[in-house]
Motif scaffolding. Structure first.
Motif, PDB file in Angstrom:
ATOM      1  N   GLU A   6      -1.864  -2.383  -8.053  1.00  0.00           N
ATOM      2  CA  GLU A   6      -3.081  -3.040  -8.540  1.00  0.00           C
ATOM      3  C   GLU A   6      -3.102  -2.880 -10.060  1.00  0.00           C
ATOM      4  OE1 GLU A   6      -7.936  -2.676  -8.195  1.00  0.00           O
ATOM      5  OE2 GLU A   6      -6.702  -1.159  -7.266  1.00  0.00           O
ATOM      6  N   ASP A   7      -3.396  -3.983 -10.744  1.00  0.00           N
ATOM      7  CA  ASP A   7      -3.448  -3.860 -12.202  1.00  0.00           C
ATOM      8  C   ASP A   7      -4.862  -3.474 -12.642  1.00  0.00           C
ATOM      9  OD1 ASP A   7      -4.978  -6.201 -12.274  1.00  0.00           O
ATOM     10  OD2 ASP A   7      -3.308  -7.474 -12.893  1.00  0.00           O
ATOM     11  N   ASN A   8      -5.035  -3.312 -13.927  1.00  0.00           N
ATOM     12  CA  ASN A   8      -6.291  -2.827 -14.488  1.00  0.00           C
ATOM     13  C   ASN A   8      -7.470  -3.777 -14.313  1.00  0.00           C
ATOM     14  OD1 ASN A   8      -5.433  -0.286 -15.369  1.00  0.00           O
ATOM     15  ND2 ASN A   8      -4.432  -1.202 -17.151  1.00  0.00           N
ATOM     16  N   VAL A   9      -7.212  -5.011 -13.940  1.00  0.00           N
ATOM     17  CA  VAL A   9      -8.325  -5.961 -13.760  1.00  0.00           C
ATOM     18  C   VAL A   9      -8.545  -6.296 -12.282  1.00  0.00           C
ATOM     19  CG1 VAL A   9      -8.204  -6.989 -16.058  1.00  0.00           C
ATOM     20  CG2 VAL A   9      -6.823  -7.944 -14.200  1.00  0.00           C
ATOM     21  N   GLY A  10      -7.864  -5.601 -11.366  1.00  0.00           N
ATOM     22  CA  GLY A  10      -8.104  -5.798  -9.943  1.00  0.00           C
ATOM     23  C   GLY A  10      -7.180  -6.754  -9.239  1.00  0.00           C
ATOM     24  N   ASN A  11      -6.103  -7.188  -9.897  1.00  0.00           N
ATOM     25  CA  ASN A  11      -5.133  -8.046  -9.220  1.00  0.00           C
ATOM     26  C   ASN A  11      -4.161  -7.176  -8.415  1.00  0.00           C
ATOM     27  OD1 ASN A  11      -5.988 -10.518 -10.437  1.00  0.00           O
ATOM     28  ND2 ASN A  11      -5.049  -9.801 -12.348  1.00  0.00           N
ATOM     29  N   TYR A  12      -3.907  -7.625  -7.175  1.00  0.00           N
ATOM     30  CA  TYR A  12      -3.002  -6.887  -6.296  1.00  0.00           C
ATOM     31  C   TYR A  12      -1.677  -7.623  -6.195  1.00  0.00           C
ATOM     32  CZ  TYR A  12      -6.932  -4.059  -4.677  1.00  0.00           C
ATOM     33  OH  TYR A  12      -7.992  -3.198  -4.618  1.00  0.00           O
ATOM     34  N   GLY A  13      -0.625  -6.841  -6.173  1.00  0.00           N
ATOM     35  CA  GLY A  13       0.706  -7.396  -5.925  1.00  0.00           C
ATOM     36  C   GLY A  13       0.939  -7.528  -4.417  1.00  0.00           C
ATOM     37  N   SER A  14       2.048  -8.035  -4.036  1.00  0.00           N
ATOM     38  CA  SER A  14       2.402  -8.191  -2.614  1.00  0.00           C
ATOM     39  C   SER A  14       2.712  -6.828  -1.999  1.00  0.00           C
ATOM     40  CB  SER A  14       3.636  -9.084  -2.476  1.00  0.00           C
ATOM     41  OG  SER A  14       3.369 -10.365  -2.974  1.00  0.00           O
ATOM     42  N   TRP A  15       2.458  -6.758  -0.684  1.00  0.00           N
ATOM     43  CA  TRP A  15       2.828  -5.554   0.050  1.00  0.00           C
ATOM     44  C   TRP A  15       4.334  -5.474   0.147  1.00  0.00           C
ATOM     45  CZ3 TRP A  15      -0.226  -1.647   1.095  1.00  0.00           C
ATOM     46  CH2 TRP A  15      -1.605  -1.839   1.221  1.00  0.00           C
ATOM     47  N   TRP A  16       4.834  -4.301  -0.020  1.00  0.00           N
ATOM     48  CA  TRP A  16       6.262  -4.064   0.101  1.00  0.00           C
ATOM     49  C   TRP A  16       6.452  -2.955   1.133  1.00  0.00           C
ATOM     50  CZ3 TRP A  16       9.136   0.102  -2.788  1.00  0.00           C
ATOM     51  CH2 TRP A  16      10.508   0.019  -2.577  1.00  0.00           C
ATOM     52  N   THR A  17       7.272  -3.213   2.144  1.00  0.00           N
ATOM     53  CA  THR A  17       7.544  -2.208   3.169  1.00  0.00           C
ATOM     54  C   THR A  17       8.639  -1.286   2.646  1.00  0.00           C
ATOM     55  OG1 THR A  17       6.940  -3.710   4.958  1.00  0.00           O
ATOM     56  CG2 THR A  17       8.281  -1.801   5.543  1.00  0.00           C
ATOM     57  N   VAL A  18       8.257  -0.036   2.445  1.00  0.00           N
ATOM     58  CA  VAL A  18       9.171   0.941   1.887  1.00  0.00           C
ATOM     59  C   VAL A  18      10.044   1.557   2.992  1.00  0.00           C
ATOM     60  CG1 VAL A  18       9.336   3.109   0.589  1.00  0.00           C
ATOM     61  CG2 VAL A  18       7.534   1.455   0.053  1.00  0.00           C
ATOM     62  N   MET A  19       9.417   1.949   4.100  1.00  0.00           N
ATOM     63  CA  MET A  19      10.151   2.622   5.176  1.00  0.00           C
ATOM     64  C   MET A  19       9.477   2.354   6.510  1.00  0.00           C
ATOM     65  SD  MET A  19      11.147   6.355   3.707  1.00  0.00           S
ATOM     66  CE  MET A  19      12.740   6.506   4.447  1.00  0.00           C
ATOM     67  N   GLU A  20      10.280   2.496   7.561  1.00  0.00           N
ATOM     68  CA  GLU A  20       9.771   2.461   8.928  1.00  0.00           C
ATOM     69  C   GLU A  20       9.941   3.861   9.502  1.00  0.00           C
ATOM     70  OE1 GLU A  20      10.951  -0.731  11.780  1.00  0.00           O
ATOM     71  OE2 GLU A  20      11.745   0.999  12.894  1.00  0.00           O
ATOM     72  N   TYR A  21       8.881   4.386  10.089  1.00  0.00           N
ATOM     73  CA  TYR A  21       8.909   5.730  10.665  1.00  0.00           C
ATOM     74  C   TYR A  21       8.664   5.652  12.164  1.00  0.00           C
ATOM     75  CZ  TYR A  21       8.473   7.502   5.927  1.00  0.00           C
ATOM     76  OH  TYR A  21       8.677   7.788   4.615  1.00  0.00           O
ATOM     77  N   GLN A  22       9.412   6.446  12.901  1.00  0.00           N
ATOM     78  CA  GLN A  22       9.190   6.592  14.333  1.00  0.00           C
ATOM     79  C   GLN A  22       8.512   7.956  14.529  1.00  0.00           C
ATOM     80  OE1 GLN A  22      10.336   4.185  16.569  1.00  0.00           O
ATOM     81  NE2 GLN A  22      11.009   2.988  14.837  1.00  0.00           N
ATOM     82  N   TYR A  23       7.361   7.946  15.175  1.00  0.00           N
ATOM     83  CA  TYR A  23       6.608   9.182  15.368  1.00  0.00           C
ATOM     84  C   TYR A  23       6.392   9.399  16.862  1.00  0.00           C
ATOM     85  CZ  TYR A  23       2.765  12.527  15.160  1.00  0.00           C
ATOM     86  OH  TYR A  23       1.970  13.636  15.322  1.00  0.00           O
ATOM     87  N   ASP A  24       6.744  10.578  17.334  1.00  0.00           N
ATOM     88  CA  ASP A  24       6.577  10.925  18.742  1.00  0.00           C
ATOM     89  C   ASP A  24       5.958  12.312  18.808  1.00  0.00           C
ATOM     90  OD1 ASP A  24       6.796  11.663  21.401  1.00  0.00           O
ATOM     91  OD2 ASP A  24       8.937  11.271  21.555  1.00  0.00           O
ATOM     92  N   GLU A  25       4.699  12.372  19.213  1.00  0.00           N
ATOM     93  CA  GLU A  25       4.010  13.655  19.343  1.00  0.00           C
ATOM     94  C   GLU A  25       3.904  14.114  20.792  1.00  0.00           C
ATOM     95  OE1 GLU A  25       0.022  13.174  17.892  1.00  0.00           O
ATOM     96  OE2 GLU A  25      -0.536  11.805  19.502  1.00  0.00           O
ATOM     97  N   ASP A  26       4.385  13.292  21.722  1.00  0.00           N
ATOM     98  CA  ASP A  26       4.245  13.577  23.140  1.00  0.00           C
ATOM     99  C   ASP A  26       5.454  14.338  23.687  1.00  0.00           C
ATOM    100  OD1 ASP A  26       1.807  12.133  23.286  1.00  0.00           O
ATOM    101  OD2 ASP A  26       2.952  10.264  23.373  1.00  0.00           O
ATOM    102  N   ALA A  27       5.179  15.331  24.510  1.00  0.00           N
ATOM    103  CA  ALA A  27       6.257  16.075  25.171  1.00  0.00           C
ATOM    104  C   ALA A  27       6.935  15.175  26.189  1.00  0.00           C
ATOM    105  CB  ALA A  27       5.690  17.306  25.860  1.00  0.00           C
ATOM    106  N   LEU A  67       5.540   2.443   6.197  1.00  0.00           N
ATOM    107  CA  LEU A  67       4.990   2.838   4.901  1.00  0.00           C
ATOM    108  C   LEU A  67       5.067   1.616   4.013  1.00  0.00           C
ATOM    109  CD1 LEU A  67       3.929   4.840   2.825  1.00  0.00           C
ATOM    110  CD2 LEU A  67       6.295   5.498   2.379  1.00  0.00           C
ATOM    111  N   ARG A  68       3.902   1.131   3.610  1.00  0.00           N
ATOM    112  CA  ARG A  68       3.828  -0.049   2.749  1.00  0.00           C
ATOM    113  C   ARG A  68       3.096   0.333   1.465  1.00  0.00           C
ATOM    114  NH1 ARG A  68       2.718  -2.562   8.042  1.00  0.00           N
ATOM    115  NH2 ARG A  68       4.476  -3.907   8.528  1.00  0.00           N
ATOM    116  N   ALA A  69       3.468  -0.317   0.418  1.00  0.00           N
ATOM    117  CA  ALA A  69       2.845  -0.037  -0.881  1.00  0.00           C
ATOM    118  C   ALA A  69       2.646  -1.349  -1.642  1.00  0.00           C
ATOM    119  CB  ALA A  69       3.734   0.909  -1.690  1.00  0.00           C
ATOM    120  N   ARG A  70       1.642  -1.368  -2.489  1.00  0.00           N
ATOM    121  CA  ARG A  70       1.454  -2.486  -3.417  1.00  0.00           C
ATOM    122  C   ARG A  70       0.730  -1.960  -4.654  1.00  0.00           C
ATOM    123  NH1 ARG A  70      -3.198  -6.515  -1.002  1.00  0.00           N
ATOM    124  NH2 ARG A  70      -4.879  -5.022  -0.995  1.00  0.00           N
TER     125      ARG A  70
END
Length: 189
Positions: free
Chosen positions: A21-42, A16-19
């Motif tokens: 954006e300001d009102n004129v279209g400038n983007y900040g750096s990506w920040w990794t908030v969390m790592e998720y492990q997903y397993d849908e297979d039996a 999960l990454r987030a960054r």
């Protein structure tokens, strides 16, 4: 602000990454908030077995089974097993973990005589997915004694009568056994 997203690529590791954006279209750096492990297979199904032989009569009322851990394709690894002993070939164990993943064998409780004893097992992975059931059997147990022979008679000697003939010819009606069958008869004179 709140957002949501789906794991569209199947089982694996997601970040999960987030960054901002300001009102004129400038983007900040990506920040990794969390790592998720997903397993849908039996998890996989047990297919490699050891222990007592199938369809082999025994007087031992307990049955030994062992298996090889088949693993989990989804990546979360095996968390444990649900298992059951029954007299039905297709029994499906419930979704309640009975033993840990490090246990790879079981000894049955004492069984009654019969030729339809089965072991059933299914895997649980660390993501909570249950695998399909695997079945091992039938096992045969016979602790029931045969019936008594009947109609024992001699064609050469009479009961309670003295004779000088030391060779006795005799016959009987065979005993029966409801499980493993009669393999022979023994006599003493």
């Amino acid at each position: 602000d709140l957002g949501s997203g789906d794991f569209d690529e199947g089982s694996g590791t997601y970040y999960l990454r987030a960054r901002a954006e300001d009102n004129v279209g400038n983007y900040g750096s990506w920040w990794t908030v969390m790592e998720y492990q997903y397993d849908e297979d039996a998890p996989n199904t047990v297919s490699s077995w050891g222990g007592d032989a199938l369809s082999n009569w025994t007087t031992d009322t307990t049955i030994e089974v062992s298996w090889v851990d088949p693993g989990d394709n989804g990546g979360s690894d095996v968390d444990g097993y649900s298992y059951e002993w029954s007299t039905e070939a297709g029994t499906v164990p419930d979704e309640s973990k009975d033993i840990e993943e490090t246990t790879l064998s079981d000894t049955s409780p004492a069984q009654e005589s019969g030729s339809s004893i089965y072991f059933h097992i299914r895997l649980l992975d660390n993501a909570g997915n249950w695998g399909a059931s695997a079945h091992r059997g039938p096992f045969y147990v016979d602790v029931t004694t045969p019936s008594v022979v009947s109609s024992l008679q001699s064609s050469t000697h009479s009961t309670s009568t003295w004779t000088s003939d030391n060779t006795i010819d005799f016959s009987w009606t065979s005993a029966t056994d409801e499980h493993s069958g009669v393999s022979g008869h023994y006599w003493i004179v």
